[in-house]
Design an enzyme around this catalytic site. Structure first.
Site, PDB file in Angstrom:
ATOM      1  CD  GLU A  34      -2.575   1.668   0.238  1.00 22.86           C
ATOM      2  OE1 GLU A  34      -2.447   2.822  -0.222  1.00 22.86           O
ATOM      3  OE2 GLU A  34      -3.355   0.809  -0.236  1.00 22.86           O
ATOM      4  NE  ARG A  35      -1.164   5.465  -4.798  1.00 23.95           N
ATOM      5  CZ  ARG A  35      -1.352   5.922  -6.032  1.00 23.95           C
ATOM      6  NH1 ARG A  35      -0.370   5.900  -6.910  1.00 23.95           N
ATOM      7  NH2 ARG A  35      -2.531   6.394  -6.371  1.00 23.95           N
ATOM      8  N   GLY A  40      -7.461   1.996   1.805  1.00 23.94           N
ATOM      9  CA  GLY A  40      -7.659   2.613   0.505  1.00 23.94           C
ATOM     10  C   GLY A  40      -8.562   3.834   0.528  1.00 23.94           C
ATOM     11  CE  LYS A  51     -22.196   6.638   1.735  1.00 21.72           C
ATOM     12  NZ  LYS A  51     -21.022   7.259   1.107  1.00 21.72           N
ATOM     13  CG  ASP A 310     -13.378   1.196  -7.785  1.00 26.31           C
ATOM     14  OD1 ASP A 310     -14.250   0.309  -7.812  1.00 26.31           O
ATOM     15  OD2 ASP A 310     -13.489   2.236  -7.110  1.00 26.31           O
ATOM     16  CG  HIS A 449     -47.562  -3.959  11.295  1.00 28.29           C
ATOM     17  ND1 HIS A 449     -47.726  -2.977  10.344  1.00 28.29           N
ATOM     18  CD2 HIS A 449     -48.313  -3.597  12.374  1.00 28.29           C
ATOM     19  CE1 HIS A 449     -48.550  -2.060  10.827  1.00 28.29           C
ATOM     20  NE2 HIS A 449     -48.917  -2.409  12.064  1.00 28.29           N
TER      21      HIS A 449
END
Length: 470
Positions: A34-35, A40, A51, A310, A449
């Protein structure tokens, strides 16, 4: 320094770190490279911290409407932007530390630095430990993507923002232009509008959130307009002139008329660019528009080299990346001789999508239009929030649920929702699609309900002329 592993994962986003954990669970000696920050973009600068910000805006919205719930608030109600951002960053930091703990717990070696392939099964890493040479039987590329920028208005972090700048603003925009009405653009439009900015959204296509069902798009546009957001569809931004105090945007409307408008800030949310340059992929993989082409298990054309998330074809969603990570890890374990795992190929039609604006949007499967285009004879049911007791009690009677079925087989083809908490409800239909359920099973399911989920039942009943409460 050199090290050898069974699997190396390049990138620690929701695809990469989940893939690494599953590899480790399957007994594979695993490393992750990981850079920047473990977790991420999603965890540190995307899904989670946004959020947190939207939650602050939601609470602020409810405080300003306390009287609707029989409550009185003493004194002025103010939004503290700096405090909102601080809370959001705190949430991201907590989860970043959580990923670090998971790496340690699962005995995954973490190499912080820039990774570059030196072959299909080897990496050079330049980072905190100097230069390292790593090799593995298999390598998973999970490098993610970044925001696409406008060529005539590159992001400067001051007046022209990407999502990353919009998450750590130095000031609240007075007049905000949002270019693009996908999930990112609409979420930030909703957030800043709730906090008091005057927001304009420009979308090139003929409707906002264009990947959603047309009925959802139309409902959302009416709702956002009612909230005070100006929505321009079929329009494009032709030019942006940046000044110290704001920007001037030239916008061409759907009639072809160009006008100039003044804004204090602009958020560019026009899509993503995969992070596939400069990492040594040349000659090893097939690409289309920069995205690595893979089979349903994550394999590239080069044996031993895999890709997920991605940097591969969409939908570009964190949960899709995580699912791909598990599938990929199990396929690798199988190739290395593990006969106990049975990976299943990804079914993209069963991936839900969620947008956390106000009102929320959630969907899975085919829209009504796409179902008809695919040759299905369809039955469509809808049920409005105003017909649901729990929604009325919550003071959230805005929205509807729509279901699309194959008229001949009863197969659930798609479900589309807009309204309060629909991002939590959508998983019910996603499970139904995964189990290949039909309308018969959904009709016979007992929904509790009073809950919002009853509208899911009613929407199914409506598709077959049996709705009870509207």
């Amino acid at each position: 320094m050199s090290a050898t592993y069974d699997v190396i994962v390049l990138g620690s986003g929701p695809g990469g770190y989940v893939a690494a954990i599953r590899c480790a669970q399957l007994g594979l000696r695993t490393a992750i490279v990981e850079r920047e920050s473990l977790g991420g973009i999603c965890l540190n600068w995307g899904c989670i911290p946004t959020k947190a910000m939207l939650r602050s805006a939601e609470i602020y919205h409810y405080m300003r409407h306390a009287g609707d719930y029989g409550l009185k608030v003493a004194g002025a109600i103010e939004a503290d932007l700096a405090a909102i951002v601080k809370r959001s960053r705190g949430v991201a930091k907590q989860l970043n530390q959580g990923v670090a703990h998971l790496m340690k717990k699962n005995k995954i070696a973490v190499h912080m630095g820039e990774g570059r392939l030196t072959g299909p099964t080897s990496l050079a890493v330049k980072g905190e430990k100097g230069e390292e040479s790593l090799s593995a039987k298999h390598i998973i590329i999970a490098t993610g993507a970044r925001a696409r920028e406008l060529p005539f208005a590159p992001a400067d972090g001051k007046r022209v923002w990407t999502y990353r700048h919009a998450m750590t603003p130095a000031e609240l925009p007075e007049k905000l232009l949002v270019i693009g009405s996908g999930a990112i653009g609409i979420e930030f439009a909703s957030f800043y509008n709730d906090l008091g900015s005057k927001v304009t959204v420009v979308e090139m296509l003929d409707r906002i959130v264009p990947v959603e069902d047309a009925d959802v798009s139309a409902f959302l546009e009416k709702s956002l307009t009612k909230q005070g957001i100006k929505v321009l569809t079929g329009a494009g931004v032709e030019a942006i002139k940046v000044r110290d105090t704001g920007i001037t945007a030239t916008i061409k409307d759907k009639a072809g008329t160009s006008t100039t408008s003044e804004f204090t800030h602009v958020i560019v949310a026009i899509g993503i660019v995969p992070n596939t340059e400069g990492i040594g992929l040349e000659g090893l993989v097939e690409m289309e528009r920069g995205f690595i082409q893979i089979d349903p298990y994550g394999r590239t054309r080069t044996p031993g080299l895999w890709a997920i998330g991605d940097c591969t074809p969409g939908p570009w969603l964190a949960h899709k990346a995580s699912h791909e990570g598990v599938t990929c890890a199990e396929a690798i374990a199988q190739e290395l001789g593990n006969s106990e795992v049975h990976p299943h190929p990804l079914n993209r039609s069963n991936i839900p999508g969620c947008t956390y604006c106000h009102p929320q949007i959630a969907s899975v499967g085919l829209t009504e239009a796409k179902a008809r285009e695919a040759g299905h004879e369809v039955k469509v049911g809808t049920f409005p929030f105003i017909g649901n007791g729990k929604a009325i009690a919550l003071g959230e009677a805005e929205g509807f649920i729509k279901t699309v079925f194959d008229a001949n087989t009863g197969e659930l083809l798609g479900a589309h929702m807009i309204g309060a908490e629909v991002t939590e409800l959508i998983q019910g239909y996603t499970i139904g699609k995964t189990l290949e359920t039909t309308e018969a099973e959904l009709m016979q399911t007992v929904f509790p309900h009073p809950t919002l989920s009853e509208m899911m039942h009613e929407s199914v009943l409506d598709a077959f002329g049996r709705t009870l409460h509207f």
